[in-house]
Write a protein that holds these residues in place. Structure first.
Motif, short mmCIF file in Angstrom:
data_model
loop_
_atom_site.label_atom_id
_atom_site.label_comp_id
_atom_site.label_asym_id
_atom_site.label_seq_id
_atom_site.Cartn_x
_atom_site.Cartn_y
_atom_site.Cartn_z
N VAL A 22 -112.94 8.23 -34.84
CA VAL A 22 -112.51 7.55 -33.61
C VAL A 22 -113.22 6.20 -33.48
CG1 VAL A 22 -112.60 7.63 -31.09
CG2 VAL A 22 -111.84 9.63 -32.38
N LEU A 23 -114.52 6.17 -33.74
CA LEU A 23 -115.24 4.90 -33.67
C LEU A 23 -114.68 3.88 -34.67
CD1 LEU A 23 -118.96 6.09 -33.31
CD2 LEU A 23 -117.44 5.24 -31.52
N CYS A 24 -114.36 4.33 -35.87
CA CYS A 24 -113.78 3.43 -36.87
C CYS A 24 -112.42 2.91 -36.42
CB CYS A 24 -113.64 4.15 -38.21
SG CYS A 24 -115.21 4.50 -39.04
N ALA A 25 -111.62 3.78 -35.82
CA ALA A 25 -110.28 3.36 -35.37
C ALA A 25 -110.38 2.31 -34.26
CB ALA A 25 -109.50 4.58 -34.88
N ILE A 26 -111.32 2.48 -33.35
CA ILE A 26 -111.49 1.50 -32.28
C ILE A 26 -111.95 0.15 -32.86
CG2 ILE A 26 -112.80 0.92 -30.20
CD1 ILE A 26 -112.97 3.95 -29.66
N ALA A 27 -112.89 0.19 -33.81
CA ALA A 27 -113.38 -1.04 -34.43
C ALA A 27 -112.26 -1.80 -35.12
CB ALA A 27 -114.50 -0.73 -35.42
N ALA A 28 -111.40 -1.08 -35.84
CA ALA A 28 -110.28 -1.72 -36.54
C ALA A 28 -109.29 -2.33 -35.55
CB ALA A 28 -109.58 -0.71 -37.44
N THR A 29 -109.03 -1.63 -34.46
CA THR A 29 -108.10 -2.14 -33.45
C THR A 29 -108.61 -3.43 -32.83
OG1 THR A 29 -107.34 0.12 -32.96
CG2 THR A 29 -106.90 -1.59 -31.31
N VAL A 30 -109.90 -3.46 -32.50
CA VAL A 30 -110.50 -4.67 -31.92
C VAL A 30 -110.45 -5.82 -32.92
CG1 VAL A 30 -112.65 -5.68 -31.06
CG2 VAL A 30 -111.97 -3.38 -30.33
N ALA A 31 -110.76 -5.55 -34.17
CA ALA A 31 -110.75 -6.60 -35.19
C ALA A 31 -109.36 -7.22 -35.32
CB ALA A 31 -111.20 -6.04 -36.54
N LEU A 32 -108.33 -6.40 -35.35
CA LEU A 32 -106.97 -6.91 -35.48
C LEU A 32 -106.54 -7.70 -34.24
CD1 LEU A 32 -105.24 -3.84 -37.15
CD2 LEU A 32 -105.46 -6.14 -38.14
N ALA A 33 -107.02 -7.28 -33.08
CA ALA A 33 -106.59 -7.92 -31.83
C ALA A 33 -107.31 -9.21 -31.53
CB ALA A 33 -106.78 -6.93 -30.67
N VAL A 34 -108.56 -9.34 -31.96
CA VAL A 34 -109.40 -10.44 -31.47
C VAL A 34 -109.90 -11.37 -32.57
CG1 VAL A 34 -111.52 -10.98 -30.20
CG2 VAL A 34 -110.13 -9.02 -29.50
N LEU A 35 -110.26 -10.84 -33.71
CA LEU A 35 -110.96 -11.65 -34.70
C LEU A 35 -110.01 -12.51 -35.53
CD1 LEU A 35 -113.66 -9.16 -36.03
CD2 LEU A 35 -113.94 -11.02 -34.39
N PRO A 36 -110.45 -13.71 -35.94
CA PRO A 36 -109.65 -14.55 -36.82
C PRO A 36 -109.63 -13.97 -38.23
CG PRO A 36 -111.80 -15.52 -36.51
CD PRO A 36 -111.74 -14.35 -35.58
N SER A 37 -108.64 -14.37 -39.01
CA SER A 37 -108.54 -13.85 -40.37
C SER A 37 -109.65 -14.36 -41.27
CB SER A 37 -107.18 -14.20 -40.97
OG SER A 37 -107.04 -15.62 -41.06
#
Length: 418
Positions: free
Chosen positions: A392-407
């Motif tokens: 669950v922690l990994c899934a949340i981290a991936a979701t945040v990265a896709l939503a907020v972080l630049p490529s």
């Protein structure tokens, strides 16, 4: 760049990495040596797993408390001076900790140890950014994280092996002596700073950077406010908060899991599991260079996927599959760590000292929160409950990265999507 200048940069690079390797070894060996002896500590002091794990959580709370004061001190007095004070003070406190006889005293000492250790992780990446060309920062951060992994590995391994023969207190004391030696090596090797002028000295000058006068320059508090209000930076802060929490949770309770049925392993054997940190040493170095070619966010997502897959694999019955799962999980974490650190430093720009400190604060804050809370899950639901929490922690981290972080980050901030 001339050959002479290039050689000088290479020498500086290798001295910085060697010095920070020694500091990182001392920091992470001291911090996590207790992890491999938690079952022994539980039995000796009569505490349950989640309370024994407080010896880790309280130390990381100390680091979280200490990173911002150390960052401000480094701005005023200088990066290298502050890291030296931190390393030496922490080594002295670490020597006393194994000999304390009660849990409250040990927790108090571990908290102080965490506060004194905080300068190294809080300042190291910023120091690298100040002293080296931008093209080498991610690779240097990867090398630093690789050195940290060696310290974490040897601290856990040595304490566990010695504990099996001479008791857990002697195991921790042995690691503490090695950390003193590493701290002395850091003090002797670290180069004098050239890329940063402490603010107490800048006040004596009026010819500021980019033509600004001293009065016009942003203060440390203004830079701190900038680091707190940048939405993209919060995306990068979320990564260590979630992923370091997941990483430390797995290793905090893995020993309990493997010392129970059906494995019934000894402390010495379970401590050998920590040799998978060697995988992290290589993946950290590789990730630091590959991020510049493939994109930082893409590398981050690769690491997160490996962590989730590795955690799930530890549910397999055969011990060899559990070990492979731990190795995959570790490889994934050490892909994410240098990439997330470098992203924070690049995105923050002139606020990078304060942003790096916040990065470290949430890094250890997540450690403290999730090691304790998932410890309660372990006591209620055993190992499968912990694994679900990690995924669950990994899934949340991936979701945040896709939503907020630049490529990709680097010389300029590219916000285009992949």
């Amino acid at each position: 760049m001339s050959d002479t200048a290039h050689d000088a940069t290479d020498r500086l690079f290798h001295r910085i990495i060697l010095a920070l390797f020694a500091a990182g070894f001392a920091t992470f060996a001291q911090l996590y040596a207790v992890q491999s002896v938690l079952p022994d500590l539980s039995a000796d002091l009569g505490v349950d797993p989640s309370h024994a794990a407080l010896t880790i959580s309280i130390a990381t709370v100390g680091i979280a408390v200490g990173v911002l004061p150390w960052a401000f001190a480094a701005d005023w007095w200088g990066r290298v001076q502050v890291m030296k004070v931190s390393a030496v003070t922490a080594a002295v406190v670490g020597l006393a900790t194994p000999f304390l006889q009660t849990m409250p005293l040990m927790l108090a000492s571990r908290f102080v140890e965490g506060v004194t250790l905080a300068a190294i992780p809080a300042i190291a990446v910023t120091y690298i950014s100040d002293e080296l060309p931008a093209r080498r920062v991610t690779a240097a951060a990867g090398a630093f994280v690789a050195g940290n992994s060696i310290g974490g590995l040897l601290g856990r391994l040595i304490s566990g092996l010695v504990a099996d023969w001479l008791g857990w207190r002697t195991g921790l004391a042995t690691v503490a002596v090695l950390c003193v030696i590493a701290c002395l090596a850091f003090v002797a090797i670290v180069p004098a700073p050239h890329g940063y002028l402490p603010s107490r000295l800048r006040r004596q000058r009026r010819d500021g950077v980019a033509g600004l006068t001293i009065a016009e320059r942003p203060t440390a508090w203004q830079r701190f406010a900038g680091a707190l209000t940048n939405r993209t930076l919060w995306g990068s802060y979320a990564q260590p908060f979630l992923l370091m929490g997941a990483f430390m949770t797995l290793f905090s309770y893995l020993g309990y899991h493997l010392q129970r049925d059906p494995y019934d392993l000894s402390t010495a054997v379970t401590s050998m599991i920590f040799t998978v940190y060697l995988v992290g040493t290589f993946t950290a170095r590789w990730a630091g260079g590959a991020a510049g070619r493939l994109g930082h966010r893409r590398m981050l997502l690769v690491g997160i996927a490996l962590m989730a897959a590795g955690a799930a694999l530890t549910l397999a019955g055969p011990l060899w599959l559990v070990v492979i799962g731990v190795a995959v999980f570790t490889a994934g974490y050490f892909v994410t760590s240098p990439v997330a650190s470098a992203m924070t430093a690049f995105i923050a720009g002139s606020c990078r000292s304060q942003a790096t400190a916040i990065h470290q604060l949430v890094f250890y804050g997540g450690n403290s929160l999730f090691v304790w809370s998932l410890g309660r899950v372990f006591e209620a639901l055993d190992w499968p409950g912990v694994v679900v929490g990690l995924v669950v922690l990994c899934a949340i981290a991936a979701t945040v990265a896709l939503a907020v972080l630049p490529s990709r980050v680097g010389g300029r901030l590219d916000t285009a999507t992949d």
